[in-house]
Design a protein around this motif. Structure first.
Motif, PDB file in Angstrom:
ATOM      1  N   UNK A 311      14.440 -14.406 146.026  1.00 18.24           N
ATOM      2  CA  UNK A 311      13.349 -14.181 146.987  1.00 18.24           C
ATOM      3  C   UNK A 311      13.781 -13.098 147.961  1.00 18.24           C
ATOM      4  N   UNK A 312      13.359 -11.861 147.733  1.00 18.06           N
ATOM      5  CA  UNK A 312      13.808 -10.721 148.515  1.00 18.06           C
ATOM      6  C   UNK A 312      12.709 -10.279 149.487  1.00 18.06           C
ATOM      7  N   UNK A 313      12.537 -11.021 150.550  1.00 16.60           N
ATOM      8  CA  UNK A 313      11.540 -10.668 151.550  1.00 16.60           C
ATOM      9  C   UNK A 313      12.015  -9.547 152.466  1.00 16.60           C
ATOM     10  N   UNK A 314      11.076  -8.733 152.942  1.00 16.17           N
ATOM     11  CA  UNK A 314      11.418  -7.646 153.852  1.00 16.17           C
ATOM     12  C   UNK A 314      11.559  -8.137 155.284  1.00 16.17           C
ATOM     13  N   UNK A 315      10.883  -9.202 155.615  1.00 15.33           N
ATOM     14  CA  UNK A 315      10.954  -9.813 156.933  1.00 15.33           C
ATOM     15  C   UNK A 315      10.517 -11.262 156.790  1.00 15.33           C
ATOM     16  N   UNK A 316      10.442 -11.986 157.899  1.00 17.32           N
ATOM     17  CA  UNK A 316      10.110 -13.406 157.831  1.00 17.32           C
ATOM     18  C   UNK A 316       8.737 -13.655 157.220  1.00 17.32           C
ATOM     19  N   UNK A 317       7.761 -12.835 157.588  1.00 16.15           N
ATOM     20  CA  UNK A 317       6.407 -13.008 157.055  1.00 16.15           C
ATOM     21  C   UNK A 317       6.387 -12.767 155.550  1.00 16.15           C
ATOM     22  N   UNK A 318       7.035 -11.698 155.133  1.00 15.10           N
ATOM     23  CA  UNK A 318       7.094 -11.384 153.704  1.00 15.10           C
ATOM     24  C   UNK A 318       7.893 -12.447 152.949  1.00 15.10           C
ATOM     25  N   UNK A 319       8.920 -13.008 153.579  1.00 19.37           N
ATOM     26  CA  UNK A 319       9.723 -14.048 152.931  1.00 19.37           C
ATOM     27  C   UNK A 319       8.886 -15.295 152.676  1.00 19.37           C
ATOM     28  N   UNK A 320       8.099 -15.708 153.656  1.00 22.70           N
ATOM     29  CA  UNK A 320       7.219 -16.870 153.459  1.00 22.70           C
ATOM     30  C   UNK A 320       6.206 -16.591 152.359  1.00 22.70           C
ATOM     31  N   UNK A 321       5.700 -15.376 152.313  1.00 31.11           N
ATOM     32  CA  UNK A 321       4.735 -15.015 151.277  1.00 31.11           C
ATOM     33  C   UNK A 321       5.353 -15.136 149.886  1.00 31.11           C
ATOM     34  N   UNK A 322       6.602 -14.672 149.731  1.00 25.35           N
ATOM     35  CA  UNK A 322       7.264 -14.741 148.427  1.00 25.35           C
ATOM     36  C   UNK A 322       7.606 -16.183 148.052  1.00 25.35           C
ATOM     37  N   UNK A 323       7.955 -16.995 149.028  1.00 22.59           N
ATOM     38  CA  UNK A 323       8.244 -18.399 148.738  1.00 22.59           C
ATOM     39  C   UNK A 323       6.994 -19.104 148.214  1.00 22.59           C
ATOM     40  N   UNK A 324       5.870 -18.918 148.888  1.00 22.08           N
ATOM     41  CA  UNK A 324       4.642 -19.585 148.466  1.00 22.08           C
ATOM     42  C   UNK A 324       4.124 -19.018 147.151  1.00 22.08           C
ATOM     43  N   UNK A 325       4.421 -17.745 146.863  1.00 21.49           N
ATOM     44  CA  UNK A 325       4.036 -17.189 145.566  1.00 21.49           C
ATOM     45  C   UNK A 325       4.798 -17.861 144.429  1.00 21.49           C
ATOM     46  N   UNK A 326       6.030 -18.306 144.708  1.00 22.96           N
ATOM     47  CA  UNK A 326       6.830 -18.973 143.687  1.00 22.96           C
ATOM     48  C   UNK A 326       6.490 -20.451 143.580  1.00 22.96           C
ATOM     49  N   UNK A 327       6.397 -21.125 144.704  1.00 23.12           N
ATOM     50  CA  UNK A 327       6.236 -22.589 144.692  1.00 23.12           C
ATOM     51  C   UNK A 327       4.793 -23.039 144.764  1.00 23.12           C
ATOM     52  N   UNK A 328       3.885 -22.118 145.125  1.00 18.01           N
ATOM     53  CA  UNK A 328       2.519 -22.524 145.411  1.00 18.01           C
ATOM     54  C   UNK A 328       2.389 -22.876 146.884  1.00 18.01           C
ATOM     55  N   UNK A 329       1.191 -22.795 147.430  1.00 21.10           N
ATOM     56  CA  UNK A 329       1.005 -23.088 148.853  1.00 21.10           C
ATOM     57  C   UNK A 329       1.222 -24.565 149.142  1.00 21.10           C
ATOM     58  N   UNK A 330       1.657 -24.891 150.352  1.00 20.79           N
ATOM     59  CA  UNK A 330       1.891 -26.301 150.688  1.00 20.79           C
ATOM     60  C   UNK A 330       0.583 -27.046 150.904  1.00 20.79           C
ATOM     61  N   UNK A 331       0.611 -28.342 150.719  1.00 17.84           N
ATOM     62  CA  UNK A 331      -0.536 -29.199 151.031  1.00 17.84           C
ATOM     63  C   UNK A 331      -0.018 -30.552 151.495  1.00 17.84           C
ATOM     64  N   UNK A 332      -0.919 -31.424 151.837  1.00 15.23           N
ATOM     65  CA  UNK A 332      -0.528 -32.721 152.401  1.00 15.23           C
ATOM     66  C   UNK A 332       0.204 -33.599 151.397  1.00 15.23           C
ATOM     67  N   UNK A 333       0.035 -33.316 150.086  1.00 10.13           N
ATOM     68  CA  UNK A 333       0.741 -34.109 149.082  1.00 10.13           C
ATOM     69  C   UNK A 333       2.159 -33.584 148.864  1.00 10.13           C
ATOM     70  N   UNK A 334       2.327 -32.283 148.737  1.00 10.06           N
ATOM     71  CA  UNK A 334       3.644 -31.724 148.445  1.00 10.06           C
ATOM     72  C   UNK A 334       4.515 -31.616 149.679  1.00 10.06           C
ATOM     73  N   UNK A 335       3.924 -31.475 150.863  1.00 10.07           N
ATOM     74  CA  UNK A 335       4.715 -31.336 152.095  1.00 10.07           C
ATOM     75  C   UNK A 335       3.967 -31.989 153.249  1.00 10.07           C
ATOM     76  N   UNK A 336       4.049 -33.286 153.378  1.00  7.08           N
ATOM     77  CA  UNK A 336       3.342 -33.956 154.474  1.00  7.08           C
ATOM     78  C   UNK A 336       3.903 -33.536 155.836  1.00  7.08           C
ATOM     79  N   UNK A 337       2.997 -33.274 156.764  1.00  6.19           N
ATOM     80  CA  UNK A 337       3.403 -32.980 158.123  1.00  6.19           C
ATOM     81  C   UNK A 337       3.849 -31.560 158.385  1.00  6.19           C
ATOM     82  N   UNK A 338       3.686 -30.649 157.422  1.00  3.43           N
ATOM     83  CA  UNK A 338       4.153 -29.278 157.653  1.00  3.43           C
ATOM     84  C   UNK A 338       3.352 -28.586 158.746  1.00  3.43           C
TER      85      UNK A 338
END
Length: 471
Positions: A311-338
């Motif tokens: 995951x080679x993000x250019x900054x924090x925003x880009x890093x979060x974008x690349x993480x969610x592109x790999x894992x899928x966006x979070x939801x209440x089932x996969x990550x409660x309380x995020x």
């Protein structure tokens, strides 16, 4: 007729009495001297018996003594000796353990610097030779010039954790030496020929599956020991994993390590190099535990498979974008309380994010890891789970089925050897972001444009000084 002395006694009977008194007095003197000699001999024997007690300090059974005389004075002497021995046995015995001794640090001039290896966030590392023994060591000079409060806490933590973390898969701190100035502090550690980042850059092909398992088992084994000692590393990445030519892996660079507790204390979120930083840290979590290290292990796992950072993000925003592109966006089932995390309030999730994914945590896309077995993909998906509570512990990771299936981990003795860059020349500067420096303030990030639909449209989303182009 001879004259007699005026001191002579005229009465022969009186002279005989005086002579008898002299003889009796001389006999009493000899008897007293003999008694004193016997008493001293008994005291010496009693002291010898006290010194020969068992190591646990418990006195043995008293020895029987033979009465040498019927003399009442001798009996009283025996009683006095027995009383002395009893008092000695009742005195507490101190247990002594071998410990290090306090003393002055050696000077850095005892080492001959051979070549510079690398500069990190918290020090400069050089290859050196101990002049007295001829051994090759790694010499790390701590960065102290930007520490207005004296000795930096990062240096103290690194020394403290390295002294406590004596494990076969943790780099060994030999000693701390000083230079000519108070800010010349050097850590003397065992020298290792490679770090995994430089090795992956030089290799034409990635490690074999059996070799990847060997590397991971050693890294996670060292990490399991650190976590059992309540130590979080907080900067695991391939450039901080050293390897020698015997196939041994060592966890290094403890500049960001620290002790934690249960419940975890409030800590800074600005830790871990960006490409290996977990999503909860990016979203502003300030209470975390060993789960952030396990996320970094998942990133290292992916890098060993592909030879490239996952995951080679250019900054924090880009890093979060690349993480969610790999894992899928979070939801209440996969990550409660995020949504309770500070930086998650600005996230604008796509409508499909409410659909429950199969499995918890859901499996990562097979297309990203085509040569990984089902057990390997299951382990990778668990390590890179968005929910920190879903990630396995280091102990659970060591017991995973992935390490028990074929091909089995390659023995270290069969591991290939590689030419040492650290032993010949200055190591190449890694094209990776540096670890956060202590004292930096964590920025307030705006993740509104991670999934698109931001006011900026396709022109880009600006957040915390970063410009993220979407499309």
């Amino acid at each position: 007729m001879s004259a007699k002395s005026r001191w002579a006694n005229e009465d022969p009977e009186t002279e005989a009495i005086i002579a008898q008194q002299k003889r009796e007095k001389e006999e009493k003197r000899r008897a007293k001297a003999e008694k004193q000699r016997q008493l001293e001999a008994r005291k010496a024997q009693a002291q010898q018996d006290a010194d020969s007690q068992p190591p646990n300090g418990e006195p043995g059974p008293p020895k029987k003594r033979r009465r040498l005389s019927n003399d009442p004075d001798a009996a009283s002497d025996h009683a006095a000796v027995a009383k002395i021995e009893q008092e000695q046995r009742q005195q507490p015995t101190l247990l002594r353990f071998p410990v290090g001794e306090w003393g002055p640090c050696r000077h850095v001039d005892n080492f001959e610097k051979l070549n510079h290896i690398e500069e990190g966030s918290y020090g400069w590392v050089s290859r050196a030779k101990d002049i007295s023994t001829g051994e090759i060591v790694a010499l790390k000079k701590l960065k102290l010039e930007n520490s207005p409060d004296g000795f930096p806490v990062t240096g103290l933590r690194e020394i403290q954790t390295l002294m406590e973390a004596r494990h076969q898969n943790v780099v060994y701190l030999r000693e701390v030496v000083m230079g000519n100035k108070m800010d010349d502090v050097f850590l003397v550690m065992d020298f290792h020929e490679h770090d995994l980042k430089a090795l992956l850059d030089e290799m034409r092909e990635p490690f074999l599956p059996s070799e990847i398992k060997t590397v991971l088992l050693q890294v996670v084994g060292g990490l399991e020991f650190l976590h059992s000692q309540w130590i979080i590393h907080r900067d695991l990445k391939t450039s901080n994993l050293l390897m020698n030519n015997r196939g041994e892996i060592k966890i290094a660079d403890f500049g960001m390590a620290r002790y934690y507790g249960d419940p975890p204390p409030k800590m800074t979120q600005l830790v871990v190099t960006l490409w290996y930083r977990s999503p909860e840290l990016l979203l502003g979590a300030d209470k975390y535990g060993t789960e952030i290290d396990m996320w970094s292990i998942g990133c290292v796992f992916g890098e060993l498979l592909t030879k490239e950072p996952l995951l080679q993000g250019k900054n924090e925003v880009d890093q979060v974008s690349k993480i969610f592109a790999l894992t899928g966006p979070p939801n209440s089932q996969t990550w409660p309380g995020f949504r309770l995390l500070p930086n998650a309030k600005s996230l604008r999730l796509p409508p499909t994010s409410t659909i429950s994914s199969a499995g918890n945590p859901p499996l990562l896309p097979r297309s990203r890891f085509p040569y990984l077995t089902n057990a390997g993909l299951s382990l990778m998906s668990a390590l890179l789970a968005l929910n920190p509570a879903s990630r396995p512990t280091a102990r659970q990771c060591l017991d995973h089925q992935y390490f028990k299936e074929d091909p089995r981990p390659k023995p270290r003795e069969m591991f290939p050897t590689f030419p040492s860059k650290a032993g010949m020349e200055k190591r190449r500067r890694h094209q990776t972001p540096e670890a956060p420096k202590r004292g930096q303030e964590a920025p307030e990030l705006d993740f509104a444009g991670v999934f698109g639909g931001a006011p900026g449209g396709d022109t880009g989303e600006v957040g915390a000084g970063f410009s993220l182009r979407l499309g």
